[in-house]
Structure formats: structure tokens, C-alpha cells
Design an enzyme around this catalytic site. Structure first.
Site, PDB file in Angstrom:
ATOM      1  N   MET A  92      -2.266  -7.062   6.509  1.00 28.99           N
ATOM      2  CA  MET A  92      -3.490  -8.092   6.561  1.00 28.99           C
ATOM      3  C   MET A  92      -1.985  -8.259   4.957  1.00 28.99           C
ATOM      4  O   MET A  92      -3.173  -8.942   3.751  1.00 28.99           O
ATOM      5  CB  MET A  92      -4.410  -7.385   5.937  1.00 28.99           C
ATOM      6  CG  MET A  92      -5.057  -6.019   6.994  1.00 28.99           C
ATOM      7  SD  MET A  92      -5.722  -5.226   6.628  1.00 28.99           S
ATOM      8  CE  MET A  92      -6.029  -4.389   7.807  1.00 28.99           C
ATOM      9  N   SER A  93      -0.993  -8.865   4.814  1.00 28.56           N
ATOM     10  CA  SER A  93      -0.318  -9.467   3.592  1.00 28.56           C
ATOM     11  C   SER A  93       0.571 -10.036   4.189  1.00 28.56           C
ATOM     12  O   SER A  93       0.718 -10.864   5.262  1.00 28.56           O
ATOM     13  CB  SER A  93      -0.307  -8.595   2.750  1.00 28.56           C
ATOM     14  OG  SER A  93       0.877  -7.755   2.871  1.00 28.56           O
ATOM     15  N   ASN A 150       2.030   3.343  10.700  1.00 25.08           N
ATOM     16  CA  ASN A 150       1.488   3.458  12.073  1.00 25.08           C
ATOM     17  C   ASN A 150       1.564   2.747  13.013  1.00 25.08           C
ATOM     18  O   ASN A 150       2.285   2.235  13.118  1.00 25.08           O
ATOM     19  CB  ASN A 150      -0.377   3.865  11.569  1.00 25.08           C
ATOM     20  CG  ASN A 150      -0.709   2.069  11.151  1.00 25.08           C
ATOM     21  OD1 ASN A 150      -0.743   1.553   9.934  1.00 25.08           O
ATOM     22  ND2 ASN A 150      -1.133   1.544  12.078  1.00 25.08           N
ATOM     23  N   HIS A 174      -7.301   5.033   6.168  1.00 24.89           N
ATOM     24  CA  HIS A 174      -6.305   4.128   5.116  1.00 24.89           C
ATOM     25  C   HIS A 174      -5.203   5.464   4.510  1.00 24.89           C
ATOM     26  O   HIS A 174      -4.186   5.608   4.390  1.00 24.89           O
ATOM     27  CB  HIS A 174      -6.945   3.600   4.100  1.00 24.89           C
ATOM     28  CG  HIS A 174      -6.598   2.909   2.809  1.00 24.89           C
ATOM     29  ND1 HIS A 174      -5.571   1.806   3.259  1.00 24.89           N
ATOM     30  CD2 HIS A 174      -5.913   3.466   1.382  1.00 24.89           C
ATOM     31  CE1 HIS A 174      -4.872   1.095   1.936  1.00 24.89           C
ATOM     32  NE2 HIS A 174      -5.537   2.323   1.532  1.00 24.89           N
ATOM     33  N   TYR A 222      -8.297 -10.043   2.338  1.00 30.95           N
ATOM     34  CA  TYR A 222     -10.427  -9.278   1.966  1.00 30.95           C
ATOM     35  C   TYR A 222     -10.860  -8.739   1.267  1.00 30.95           C
ATOM     36  O   TYR A 222     -11.742  -8.409   1.469  1.00 30.95           O
ATOM     37  CB  TYR A 222      -9.007  -8.258   3.763  1.00 30.95           C
ATOM     38  CG  TYR A 222      -8.578  -7.281   3.187  1.00 30.95           C
ATOM     39  CD1 TYR A 222      -9.235  -6.094   1.314  1.00 30.95           C
ATOM     40  CD2 TYR A 222      -7.349  -6.819   3.324  1.00 30.95           C
ATOM     41  CE1 TYR A 222      -7.815  -5.452   0.861  1.00 30.95           C
ATOM     42  CE2 TYR A 222      -6.380  -6.133   3.049  1.00 30.95           C
ATOM     43  CZ  TYR A 222      -7.198  -5.208   2.026  1.00 30.95           C
ATOM     44  OH  TYR A 222      -5.672  -4.274   1.351  1.00 30.95           O
ATOM     45  N   GLU A 223     -10.399  -8.388  -0.085  1.00 34.97           N
ATOM     46  CA  GLU A 223     -11.172  -8.544  -0.833  1.00 34.97           C
ATOM     47  C   GLU A 223     -11.785  -9.413  -0.935  1.00 34.97           C
ATOM     48  O   GLU A 223     -12.673  -9.813  -2.697  1.00 34.97           O
ATOM     49  CB  GLU A 223      -9.746  -8.191  -2.077  1.00 34.97           C
ATOM     50  CG  GLU A 223      -9.753  -7.108  -1.782  1.00 34.97           C
ATOM     51  CD  GLU A 223      -7.747  -6.696  -2.875  1.00 34.97           C
ATOM     52  OE1 GLU A 223      -8.757  -7.204  -4.728  1.00 34.97           O
ATOM     53  OE2 GLU A 223      -7.286  -7.210  -2.965  1.00 34.97           O
ATOM     54  N   HIS A 240      -5.773  -9.087  -1.674  1.00 37.69           N
ATOM     55  CA  HIS A 240      -5.574  -9.596  -0.573  1.00 37.69           C
ATOM     56  C   HIS A 240      -6.809 -10.966  -0.396  1.00 37.69           C
ATOM     57  O   HIS A 240      -7.630 -10.317  -0.747  1.00 37.69           O
ATOM     58  CB  HIS A 240      -5.755  -8.496   0.714  1.00 37.69           C
ATOM     59  CG  HIS A 240      -5.002  -7.514   0.223  1.00 37.69           C
ATOM     60  ND1 HIS A 240      -4.565  -6.341  -0.877  1.00 37.69           N
ATOM     61  CD2 HIS A 240      -3.618  -7.816   0.670  1.00 37.69           C
ATOM     62  CE1 HIS A 240      -4.021  -5.699  -0.463  1.00 37.69           C
ATOM     63  NE2 HIS A 240      -2.653  -5.439  -0.702  1.00 37.69           N
ATOM     64  N   SER A 276       0.977  -1.633   0.076  1.00 37.36           N
ATOM     65  CA  SER A 276       0.057   0.099   0.247  1.00 37.36           C
ATOM     66  C   SER A 276       0.810   1.580  -0.535  1.00 37.36           C
ATOM     67  O   SER A 276       1.853   1.386   0.910  1.00 37.36           O
ATOM     68  CB  SER A 276      -1.386  -0.166   1.562  1.00 37.36           C
ATOM     69  OG  SER A 276      -1.747  -0.671   0.947  1.00 37.36           O
ATOM     70  N   HIS A 296      -2.835   0.463  -3.923  1.00 34.16           N
ATOM     71  CA  HIS A 296      -2.747  -0.681  -5.479  1.00 34.16           C
ATOM     72  C   HIS A 296      -2.655  -0.772  -6.656  1.00 34.16           C
ATOM     73  O   HIS A 296      -4.081  -0.737  -6.439  1.00 34.16           O
ATOM     74  CB  HIS A 296      -3.709  -2.075  -4.703  1.00 34.16           C
ATOM     75  CG  HIS A 296      -2.666  -3.188  -3.479  1.00 34.16           C
ATOM     76  ND1 HIS A 296      -1.422  -3.007  -3.146  1.00 34.16           N
ATOM     77  CD2 HIS A 296      -3.316  -1.831  -1.923  1.00 34.16           C
ATOM     78  CE1 HIS A 296      -1.318  -3.091  -2.128  1.00 34.16           C
ATOM     79  NE2 HIS A 296      -2.168  -2.591  -1.394  1.00 34.16           N
ATOM     80  N   ALA A 352       2.631  -2.332   4.077  1.00 29.55           N
ATOM     81  CA  ALA A 352       2.351  -1.469   5.327  1.00 29.55           C
ATOM     82  C   ALA A 352       2.049  -2.202   6.631  1.00 29.55           C
ATOM     83  O   ALA A 352       0.875  -3.073   6.242  1.00 29.55           O
ATOM     84  CB  ALA A 352       0.917  -0.207   4.671  1.00 29.55           C
TER      85      ALA A 352
HETATM   86  N1  HPA Z   1      -3.502  -2.951  10.851  1.00 28.95           N
HETATM   87  C1  HPA Z   1      -3.125  -4.191  10.294  1.00 28.95           C
HETATM   88  N2  HPA Z   1      -2.486  -4.120   8.872  1.00 28.95           N
HETATM   89  C2  HPA Z   1      -2.043  -2.610   8.644  1.00 28.95           C
HETATM   90  C3  HPA Z   1      -1.550  -1.797   9.991  1.00 28.95           C
HETATM   91  C4  HPA Z   1      -2.469  -1.977  10.661  1.00 28.95           C
HETATM   92  O1  HPA Z   1      -1.885  -0.838  12.296  1.00 28.95           O
HETATM   93  N3  HPA Z   1      -1.551  -0.465   9.224  1.00 28.95           N
HETATM   94  C5  HPA Z   1      -1.522  -0.567   8.124  1.00 28.95           C
HETATM   95  N4  HPA Z   1      -1.420  -2.120   7.644  1.00 28.95           N
END
Ligand code: HPA
Length: 260
Positions: free
Chosen positions: A198-199, A222, A234, A77-78, A75, A22, A53, A105
Site C-alpha cells: 500500500m505504498s 505474509n 496487521h 489510505y490515511e 499513505h 511498517s 509508523h 511491508a
Molecule cells: N497486502 C497489501 N499490503 C500488505 C500486505 C498484503 O498482503 N502485507 C503487508 N502489506
């Protein structure tokens, strides 16, 4: 055997594949350049639907190394299954790659990590409840693959020889698409996770199964939920990966220069 990347690029001598996460997918154009090939035009690849993406493959020589750079990924989640998630890695290895660089990310659970900076992945917790190797064994690799040193120590040393200040940590892979609750972040910390995203975990498993080496590089976008009072967004994630872009770019270029 037919391979979508070999067909789309006209070459079967690819060595390194880099999957960009990302907010970092713009680096593919800068590092590899040339005309992007849409995932939709490559047999075996799946198109991504996430903002940030791009869903395109850049293929070319970088410092003399035949390199495939995936600007984006799909992903769980898609709504994709685990094999769709690993299709880029699988197809890249089928096109000759023996080294896979997985970028993502991630949220920082360990507060020693720096937001807006890349960090190396030293190991993972696969908490997706999925595995791309479930199902009938296709015999391209072992039935019960060993995952020791999955994120190759030599490749991590190579990365640190380029950027000595890189920190590293254990990456917990969840399905998303929600960010974690603060209670889940407390749990992940207790489990030994430093990073959460998430990947990556399924792709790393597929690469190991098929005999390729893996380098994992998170961009800490973050601090994970509950560690600060700010809600996660996001937009914040993509902005922090842009902040890390210059450092990530020199790291990737340096790795490609010194890999072979
Ligand atoms: N959690 C899950 N996936 C992420 C995060 C997070 O804090 N930041 C970027 N991708």
C-alpha cells in the site's frame, strides 16, 4: 529556496534518504541514532497515524554518508493526497539526496518469496489510480517521465553483493486499507505482480521525476490473501517485519557503506 529538512537539521549536504515501512521503523534509531525529529516539526512533512509508523526523522552520518532515515511514512489510505505521500521524498531530494531507498511491508504473491525476509523490488504496477505528477507541470523534471529501470539495476546489484540470497519481484501498489480479496490476488498474479502493498509506487515516481535513483526493498510479511487459509492481520505484518529486522539492518548498513 526554503527546505524543511535543511531548516530542521541545519545541513543541506544530505545524500541518501531511507523510508522505512511498517514494523521496520525501529531500525532508524539503531542505524542513525541521535535525537528523532518529529515529522510534525518539519515544514513540508506530514504526520503518519498508523501503528508501527513512528513518524520521525533520524538524520546523521552513517559510515560517512549523510543519511536521512524516515521512521514511517504517510499513505493514501490515511486520506492524504498523492503529494502528501511523496512529500518526504520530495523534501529529502530538495535537501541534497540523490539516492532514495524505499522499504515497505508487502504480501507475497509469488510463493517462491520467503515470509520474514527482505526482497528487492525490480519494477512496479501503480494500481492506486493516483499519480503525484498530476496537475500543472512545475518543470522540475520532464512532463512525461520515463519509468524504465525505475528500481535501479546497479543498486539492486549492490544490494545482492551484500546479501546474495535476496530474491526480487514486481511490486503492485494499491491504496488499501483493506488487504486484497483472494480474487484480486489471482488478478495481480496474472498481471505479473510478485508482491503487493500500500505504498512506495508514488514515492518512486516522484524520486525519478526529481532525478534521484531508487532502491526498493520489501519485507515479505505474509503470503497474500487466499494463498493460505489464515486471515491476514496487521499484527502478523509487524511481527514478520521484526523477524526480518536483523537482515534488513545489515543490508541497509552495507548499502550505505558501499554506495559512494
Ligand atoms: N497486502 C497489501 N499490503 C500488505 C500486505 C498484503 O498482503 N502485507 C503487508 N502489506
Amino acid at each position: 529556496m526554503s527546505n524543511g529538512i535543511v531548516k530542521a537539521t541545519g545541513r543541506s549536504d544530505w545524500k541518501v534518504a531511507v523510508v522505512l515501512g511498517s514494523g521496520s521503523s525501529g531500525l532508524a534509531r539503531e542505524i542513525v541514532g541521535g535525537d528523532p525529529i518529529s515529522f510534525a516539526d518539519v515544514e513540508g512533512l506530514h504526520a503518519s497515524t498508523v501503528a508501527g509508523h513512528e513518524g520521525a526523522l533520524y538524520a546523521g552520518d552513517v559510515s560517512g554518508v549523510p543519511t536521512l532515515m524516515f521512521a514511517g511514512r504517510v499513505h493514501l489510505y490515511e486520506g492524504h493526497g498523492p503529494r502528501a505521500v511523496t512529500s518526504a521524498v520530495e523534501t529529502a531530494i530538495g535537501a541534497g539526496c540523490d539516492t532514495i531507498v524505499l522499504n515497505n511491508a508487502a504480501g507475497g504473491i509469488n510463493l517462491d518469496l520467503d515470509v520474514g525476509a527482505p526482497a528487492l523490488i525490480s519494477d512496479h504496477l501503480n494500481l492506486t489510480g493516483q499519480n503525484p505528477l498530476m496537475g500543472e507541470h512545475d518543470e522540475r523534471g520532464p512532463r512525461f517521465p520515463d519509468l524504465t529501470n525505475l528500481y535501479d539495476a546497479e543498486l539492486r546489484n549492490l544490494a545482492r553483493s551484500i546479501d546474495p540470497d535476496l530474491k526480487e519481484g514486481v511490486y503492485a501498489g494499491l491504496t488499501g486499507p483493506t488487504y486484497e480479496t483472494p480474487a484480486e490476488v489471482t488478478m495481480l498474479k496474472a498481471l505479473g505482480a510478485d508482491l503487493v502493498g500500500m505504498s512506495t509506487v508514488l514515492e518512486a515516481i516522484m524520486a525519478r521525476y526529481l532525478g534521484a535513483k531508487v532502491l526498493g526493498i520489501s519485507v515479505v510479511t505474509n503470503y497474500a490473501a487466499g494463498t493460505t487459509p489464515e486471515p491476514l492481520s496487521h499484527e502478523e505484518v509487524t511481527a514478520a517485519s521484526r523477524q526480518a529486522a536483523a537482515r534488513l539492518m545489515s543490508l541497509l548498513r552495507g548499502v550505505l557503506e558501499r554506495l559512494y
